[in-house]
Design a protein around this motif. Structure first.
Motif, PDB file in Angstrom:
ATOM      1  N   LEU A  12       0.825  -1.200   0.000  1.00  0.00           N
ATOM      2  CA  LEU A  12       0.000   0.000   0.000  1.00  0.00           C
ATOM      3  C   LEU A  12       0.863   1.254   0.000  1.00  0.00           C
ATOM      4  N   LEU A  13       1.862   1.292   0.886  1.00  0.00           N
ATOM      5  CA  LEU A  13       2.742   2.453   0.965  1.00  0.00           C
ATOM      6  C   LEU A  13       3.547   2.627  -0.324  1.00  0.00           C
ATOM      7  N   SER A  14       3.991   1.519  -0.906  1.00  0.00           N
ATOM      8  CA  SER A  14       4.761   1.594  -2.152  1.00  0.00           C
ATOM      9  C   SER A  14       3.923   2.210  -3.270  1.00  0.00           C
ATOM     10  N   ASN A  15       2.628   1.837  -3.338  1.00  0.00           N
ATOM     11  CA  ASN A  15       1.739   2.408  -4.352  1.00  0.00           C
ATOM     12  C   ASN A  15       1.530   3.896  -4.141  1.00  0.00           C
ATOM     13  N   VAL A  16       1.343   4.285  -2.875  1.00  0.00           N
ATOM     14  CA  VAL A  16       1.113   5.698  -2.573  1.00  0.00           C
ATOM     15  C   VAL A  16       2.360   6.533  -2.878  1.00  0.00           C
ATOM     16  N   LEU A  17       3.563   5.979  -2.602  1.00  0.00           N
ATOM     17  CA  LEU A  17       4.805   6.747  -2.739  1.00  0.00           C
ATOM     18  C   LEU A  17       5.444   6.620  -4.122  1.00  0.00           C
ATOM     19  N   ALA A  18       4.887   5.735  -4.964  1.00  0.00           N
ATOM     20  CA  ALA A  18       5.475   5.512  -6.290  1.00  0.00           C
ATOM     21  C   ALA A  18       5.680   6.799  -7.098  1.00  0.00           C
ATOM     22  N   PRO A  19       4.762   7.773  -7.061  1.00  0.00           N
ATOM     23  CA  PRO A  19       4.963   8.997  -7.857  1.00  0.00           C
ATOM     24  C   PRO A  19       6.182   9.810  -7.427  1.00  0.00           C
ATOM     25  N   TYR A  20       6.753   9.520  -6.256  1.00  0.00           N
ATOM     26  CA  TYR A  20       7.862  10.334  -5.735  1.00  0.00           C
ATOM     27  C   TYR A  20       9.219   9.670  -5.954  1.00  0.00           C
ATOM     28  N   GLU A  21       9.244   8.594  -6.766  1.00  0.00           N
ATOM     29  CA  GLU A  21      10.519   8.015  -7.176  1.00  0.00           C
ATOM     30  C   GLU A  21      11.221   9.013  -8.104  1.00  0.00           C
ATOM     31  N   ARG A  22      12.531   8.963  -8.107  1.00  0.00           N
ATOM     32  CA  ARG A  22      13.282   9.873  -8.978  1.00  0.00           C
ATOM     33  C   ARG A  22      14.358   9.076  -9.702  1.00  0.00           C
ATOM     34  N   ASP A  23      14.311   9.101 -11.047  1.00  0.00           N
ATOM     35  CA  ASP A  23      15.270   8.374 -11.879  1.00  0.00           C
ATOM     36  C   ASP A  23      15.300   6.894 -11.516  1.00  0.00           C
ATOM     37  N   GLY A  24      14.117   6.350 -11.223  1.00  0.00           N
ATOM     38  CA  GLY A  24      14.021   4.927 -10.927  1.00  0.00           C
ATOM     39  C   GLY A  24      14.464   4.544  -9.531  1.00  0.00           C
ATOM     40  N   ALA A  25      14.930   5.507  -8.739  1.00  0.00           N
ATOM     41  CA  ALA A  25      15.416   5.213  -7.384  1.00  0.00           C
ATOM     42  C   ALA A  25      14.416   5.735  -6.351  1.00  0.00           C
ATOM     43  N   ASN A  26      14.227   4.958  -5.309  1.00  0.00           N
ATOM     44  CA  ASN A  26      13.315   5.390  -4.256  1.00  0.00           C
ATOM     45  C   ASN A  26      13.984   6.432  -3.374  1.00  0.00           C
ATOM     46  N   ARG A  27      13.199   7.418  -2.988  1.00  0.00           N
ATOM     47  CA  ARG A  27      13.672   8.411  -2.015  1.00  0.00           C
ATOM     48  C   ARG A  27      13.098   8.091  -0.651  1.00  0.00           C
ATOM     49  N   TRP A  28      12.591   6.909  -0.521  1.00  0.00           N
ATOM     50  CA  TRP A  28      11.954   6.497   0.713  1.00  0.00           C
ATOM     51  C   TRP A  28      12.324   5.047   1.003  1.00  0.00           C
TER      52      TRP A  28
END
Length: 357
Positions: A229-245
């Motif tokens: 659930l959290l991954s789906n919610v935070l997916a738009p905030y990935e940058r250059d394919g890398a997670n910032r979370w």
């Protein structure tokens, strides 16, 4: 006027019998086709049974053996009530009364019992049997197993009820989102942008609850996990394919009935982080730690390396605040915040039964 599958099937059988009888008569004029027709009845997939007016079985074909589990020797001479469940015994006198009156019973849907005690859904067509003088001397029954059809109909009804429930819930949630956003938006542009983001988050959450999309059984309660659930919610905030979370700790199932509420709540946290917090700057970082402590699930949302900001003098009553109040009161979730020099810590205390039941 449309006809049912049962009616269509019966008409096809009757046409076939008439044609076969005519073929036999044409090939051998004067030949008695009774033996030939008896062979057809014996090989029928449907259960075809005859009984006397007192309810005693007189004929029993292979289809009846397959359907009810009794052999010919076990069935003939026995009362037809051997296949009628105790709570449906009152149906037999009513059926016999109609047959004695010369009536025909069409597609009577009921329940019968196999030899092993299991119950089956069947459709019955019952006709009077007359002797050469036209006197009614018994009844013939054609029984079709409609268990699969009944299950399919019940499944369809269940899906329709579930769809109705989902649509009502979505409209209710959407109405609340529009009302709250309208109270807090300063311009029509802010209102449109806010509504678009929140409705997209709602759409993603809704997709996670659809059995056809997540592989859950259609009749079961769809579930996700908290990390998914959290991954789906935070997916738009990935940058250059890398997670910032980063997600850490104990993953846990989230009941399909709770996914939407928690998805909207975490979406508000992420939106604020993207506007004012750690997700608004290149070097910002978000860590989410989940810990199960007995019957309590503790979630810590920790933003660091974000822009410097002080704790507000008073907690503003915006959309997110109202949403938190609604979810907190309805689900028993305790939410607290701690502002730091370059970040924010949000701590949620959730009863474990609330999120997974």
């Amino acid at each position: 006027m449309s006809i049912s599958d049962d009616q269509r099937h019966e008409r096809q059988v009757q046409r076939r019998l008439r044609q076969l009888e005519a073929d036999v008569e044409a090939a051998q004029p004067g030949h008695n086709a009774a033996a030939f027709l008896a062979a057809i009845v014996e090989s029928s997939d449907d259960a075809i049974v005859s009984k006397s007016l007192s309810g005693v079985i007189t004929t029993w074909n292979k289809g009846a053996e397959r359907l009810f589990g009794y052999t010919v020797d076990e069935a003939i001479g026995k009362p037809i009530t051997i296949v009628i469940p105790p709570d449906r015994l009152d149906e037999e006198p009513a059926i016999l009364a109609r047959i004695q009156a010369g009536e025909r019973v069409h597609h009577f849907e009921t329940i019968r019992q196999r030899k092993d005690g299991t119950l089956i859904d069947i459709s019955l067509t019952i006709s009077p049997i007359r002797d050469g003088n036209g006197k009614i001397i018994g009844a013939s029954k054609i029984a079709r197993d409609i268990s699969e059809r009944k299950r399919a109909a019940e499944h369809q009804e269940l899906l329709l009820r579930e769809m109705h429930h989902r649509v009502k819930n979505l409209f209710a949630i959407t109405g609340s989102i529009i009302t709250l956003a309208a109270r807090t938006a300063k311009t029509t542009t802010d209102l449109a942008a806010g509504l678009k983001d929140r409705l997209m988050a709602l759409s993603r959450a809704h997709e996670m609850t659809l059995p056809s999309l997540n592989g859950e059984a259609a009749t079961g309660v769809p579930q996700s996990t908290l990390f998914r659930l959290l991954s789906n919610v935070l997916a738009p905030y990935e940058r250059d394919g890398a997670n910032r979370w980063l997600l850490m700790g104990d993953d846990i199932d989230v009941s399909g009935t709770k996914i939407t509420n928690f998805a909207l709540l975490f979406h508000e946290f992420a939106t604020n982080a993207a506007k004012y917090g750690a997700l608004s700057v290149e070097e910002g970082k978000l860590d989410i730690a989940v810990t199960v402590k007995g019957e309590i699930l503790e979630i810590v949302w920790l933003e660091s390396n974000g822009p410097r900001h002080d704790a507000p003098e008073s907690h503003s009553i915006g959309f997110g605040s109202r949403l938190e109040q609604i979810i907190g009161q309805s689900l028993g979730v305790d939410i607290s915040r701690e502002w730091m020099q370059n970040g924010l810590s949000i701590r949620l205390s959730v009863p474990r039964g609330v999120i997974s039941d």
